[in-house]
Motif scaffolding. Structure first.
Motif, PDB file in Angstrom:
ATOM      1  N   CYS A  98       0.820  -1.212   0.000  1.00  0.00           N
ATOM      2  CA  CYS A  98       0.000   0.000   0.000  1.00  0.00           C
ATOM      3  C   CYS A  98       0.851   1.257   0.000  1.00  0.00           C
ATOM      4  O   CYS A  98       0.352   2.350   0.274  1.00  0.00           O
ATOM      5  N   GLU A  99       2.144   1.109  -0.284  1.00  0.00           N
ATOM      6  CA  GLU A  99       3.073   2.222  -0.402  1.00  0.00           C
ATOM      7  C   GLU A  99       3.174   3.052   0.873  1.00  0.00           C
ATOM      8  O   GLU A  99       3.269   4.282   0.845  1.00  0.00           O
ATOM      9  N   VAL A 100       3.156   2.353   2.008  1.00  0.00           N
ATOM     10  CA  VAL A 100       3.382   2.975   3.304  1.00  0.00           C
ATOM     11  C   VAL A 100       4.781   2.602   3.763  1.00  0.00           C
ATOM     12  O   VAL A 100       5.100   1.414   3.875  1.00  0.00           O
ATOM     13  N   PRO A 101       5.661   3.571   4.025  1.00  0.00           N
ATOM     14  CA  PRO A 101       7.011   3.246   4.493  1.00  0.00           C
ATOM     15  C   PRO A 101       6.972   2.638   5.890  1.00  0.00           C
ATOM     16  O   PRO A 101       6.019   2.844   6.644  1.00  0.00           O
ATOM     17  N   VAL A 102       8.010   1.892   6.216  1.00  0.00           N
ATOM     18  CA  VAL A 102       8.044   1.131   7.465  1.00  0.00           C
ATOM     19  C   VAL A 102       9.276   1.503   8.283  1.00  0.00           C
ATOM     20  O   VAL A 102      10.380   1.613   7.742  1.00  0.00           O
ATOM     21  N   ILE A 103       9.077   1.695   9.581  1.00  0.00           N
ATOM     22  CA  ILE A 103      10.166   1.852  10.537  1.00  0.00           C
ATOM     23  C   ILE A 103      10.152   0.605  11.397  1.00  0.00           C
ATOM     24  O   ILE A 103       9.184   0.352  12.113  1.00  0.00           O
ATOM     25  N   GLY A 104      11.200  -0.208  11.317  1.00  0.00           N
ATOM     26  CA  GLY A 104      11.203  -1.480  12.021  1.00  0.00           C
ATOM     27  C   GLY A 104      12.442  -1.689  12.848  1.00  0.00           C
ATOM     28  O   GLY A 104      13.495  -1.092  12.601  1.00  0.00           O
ATOM     29  N   SER A 105      12.318  -2.557  13.841  1.00  0.00           N
ATOM     30  CA  SER A 105      13.444  -2.867  14.715  1.00  0.00           C
ATOM     31  C   SER A 105      14.358  -3.904  14.064  1.00  0.00           C
ATOM     32  O   SER A 105      14.054  -4.467  13.007  1.00  0.00           O
ATOM     33  N   THR A 106      15.464  -4.182  14.733  1.00  0.00           N
ATOM     34  CA  THR A 106      16.424  -5.165  14.245  1.00  0.00           C
ATOM     35  C   THR A 106      16.037  -6.592  14.637  1.00  0.00           C
ATOM     36  O   THR A 106      16.808  -7.519  14.409  1.00  0.00           O
ATOM     37  N   CYS A 107      14.875  -6.782  15.178  1.00  0.00           N
ATOM     38  CA  CYS A 107      14.445  -8.101  15.640  1.00  0.00           C
ATOM     39  C   CYS A 107      14.260  -9.064  14.474  1.00  0.00           C
ATOM     40  O   CYS A 107      13.527  -8.777  13.525  1.00  0.00           O
ATOM     41  N   GLY A 108      14.902 -10.210  14.548  1.00  0.00           N
ATOM     42  CA  GLY A 108      14.684 -11.275  13.584  1.00  0.00           C
ATOM     43  C   GLY A 108      14.893 -10.861  12.149  1.00  0.00           C
ATOM     44  O   GLY A 108      15.897 -10.238  11.797  1.00  0.00           O
ATOM     45  N   ALA A 109      13.918 -11.188  11.305  1.00  0.00           N
ATOM     46  CA  ALA A 109      14.027 -10.944   9.861  1.00  0.00           C
ATOM     47  C   ALA A 109      13.480  -9.592   9.439  1.00  0.00           C
ATOM     48  O   ALA A 109      13.425  -9.305   8.243  1.00  0.00           O
ATOM     49  N   ILE A 110      13.098  -8.749  10.385  1.00  0.00           N
ATOM     50  CA  ILE A 110      12.510  -7.459  10.030  1.00  0.00           C
ATOM     51  C   ILE A 110      13.417  -6.649   9.101  1.00  0.00           C
ATOM     52  O   ILE A 110      12.953  -6.152   8.067  1.00  0.00           O
ATOM     53  N   PRO A 111      14.708  -6.481   9.399  1.00  0.00           N
ATOM     54  CA  PRO A 111      15.553  -5.681   8.496  1.00  0.00           C
ATOM     55  C   PRO A 111      15.614  -6.254   7.085  1.00  0.00           C
ATOM     56  O   PRO A 111      15.613  -5.498   6.106  1.00  0.00           O
ATOM     57  N   GLU A 112      15.654  -7.572   6.965  1.00  0.00           N
ATOM     58  CA  GLU A 112      15.723  -8.192   5.642  1.00  0.00           C
ATOM     59  C   GLU A 112      14.458  -7.945   4.847  1.00  0.00           C
ATOM     60  O   GLU A 112      14.491  -7.676   3.637  1.00  0.00           O
ATOM     61  N   VAL A 113      13.313  -8.030   5.524  1.00  0.00           N
ATOM     62  CA  VAL A 113      12.041  -7.825   4.826  1.00  0.00           C
ATOM     63  C   VAL A 113      11.882  -6.365   4.408  1.00  0.00           C
ATOM     64  O   VAL A 113      11.454  -6.063   3.296  1.00  0.00           O
ATOM     65  N   ILE A 114      12.244  -5.437   5.283  1.00  0.00           N
ATOM     66  CA  ILE A 114      12.109  -4.011   4.955  1.00  0.00           C
ATOM     67  C   ILE A 114      13.067  -3.612   3.844  1.00  0.00           C
ATOM     68  O   ILE A 114      12.714  -2.851   2.947  1.00  0.00           O
ATOM     69  N   GLY A 115      14.286  -4.122   3.891  1.00  0.00           N
ATOM     70  CA  GLY A 115      15.264  -3.740   2.874  1.00  0.00           C
ATOM     71  C   GLY A 115      15.459  -2.233   2.863  1.00  0.00           C
ATOM     72  O   GLY A 115      15.698  -1.620   3.907  1.00  0.00           O
ATOM     73  N   ASP A 116      15.322  -1.620   1.667  1.00  0.00           N
ATOM     74  CA  ASP A 116      15.475  -0.166   1.574  1.00  0.00           C
ATOM     75  C   ASP A 116      14.126   0.537   1.489  1.00  0.00           C
ATOM     76  O   ASP A 116      14.042   1.678   1.064  1.00  0.00           O
ATOM     77  N   ALA A 117      13.079  -0.141   1.944  1.00  0.00           N
ATOM     78  CA  ALA A 117      11.739   0.453   1.911  1.00  0.00           C
ATOM     79  C   ALA A 117      11.378   1.114   3.231  1.00  0.00           C
ATOM     80  O   ALA A 117      10.202   1.269   3.552  1.00  0.00           O
ATOM     81  N   GLY A 118      12.369   1.508   4.009  1.00  0.00           N
ATOM     82  CA  GLY A 118      12.089   2.144   5.278  1.00  0.00           C
ATOM     83  C   GLY A 118      13.362   2.329   6.071  1.00  0.00           C
ATOM     84  O   GLY A 118      14.451   2.384   5.516  1.00  0.00           O
TER      85      GLY A 118
END
Length: 199
Positions: A98-118
């Motif tokens: 839905c083209e909403v940027p994401v701010i995520g923690s370093t927990c688990g796979a979160i950084p890999e899923v976000i990539g450069d989209a947040g």
């Protein structure tokens, strides 16, 4: 925030971060319910921030696109515990679809899923989360659109298709057309997600 309200979801870290930027213009939308709601409400009240927060409660999955389109950014502040270590993070893909940027923690796979989209911040680090506040959907992403990032992430073999496919396919149908190819979901952007629902 969209998801279950549980201690491992890092919601109190989110409140601590918001307290550090209480002089700025923001509102918090919390979609979901769970045992962490009461502690979160108490902490918000202690900081004088409860009136700036909307708790939508648990909503049906069919209604979640309406809430995604009210967000300037989705925060995923999950923290690692003995029982929780974030894996695929489907809500991240749904936000990006839905083209909403994401701010995520370093927990688990979160950084890999976000990539450069947040943006990524160290889990439980409220100050770092507060510093990430300037990310919103007016800021261009490196490497392309959020929807492109969603397509890239969904192609990574993180979970069985039987789990991922129905949820992301439905979200794709709400925000764009989809093709299913070789048991992988590929999101094909024919329709601008932002025009699918009123903000």
């Amino acid at each position: 925030y969209i998801g279950r309200l549980l201690p491992a979801k890092g919601l109190l870290t989110l409140v601590d971060a918001l307290a550090q930027i209480k002089t700025e213009n923001w509102r918090l939308l919390v979609v979901g319910d769970g045992e962490e709601r009461a502690p979160m409400e108490r902490k918000l009240a202690a900081y004088g921030l409860l009136e700036r927060t909307e708790f939508a409660g648990a909503v049906s999955y069919e209604k979640t696109p309406e809430y995604f389109h009210r967000l300037d950014a989705l925060v995923v502040p999950t923290r690692t515990t003995g029982k929780i270590r974030e894996q695929f993070g489907r809500v991240i893909i749904e936000a990006m679809a839905c083209e909403v940027p994401v701010i995520g923690s370093t927990c688990g796979a979160i950084p890999e899923v976000i990539g450069d989209a947040g943006l990524i911040f160290p889990e439980t680090d409220a100050a770092a989360l507060a510093a990430a506040r300037h990310l919103d959907n007016k800021r261009p992403l490196p490497g392309g659109r959020h929807g492109d990032a969603a397509e890239t992430a969904i192609r990574r073999p993180r979970e069985q298709d039987v789990v991922v496919k129905p949820r992301i396919q439905w979200m794709g149908e709400m925000c764009r057309d989809v093709d299913v190819i070789d048991r992988r979901l590929r999101l094909v952007p024919h329709v601008d997600c932002k025009n699918s629902f009123p903000r």
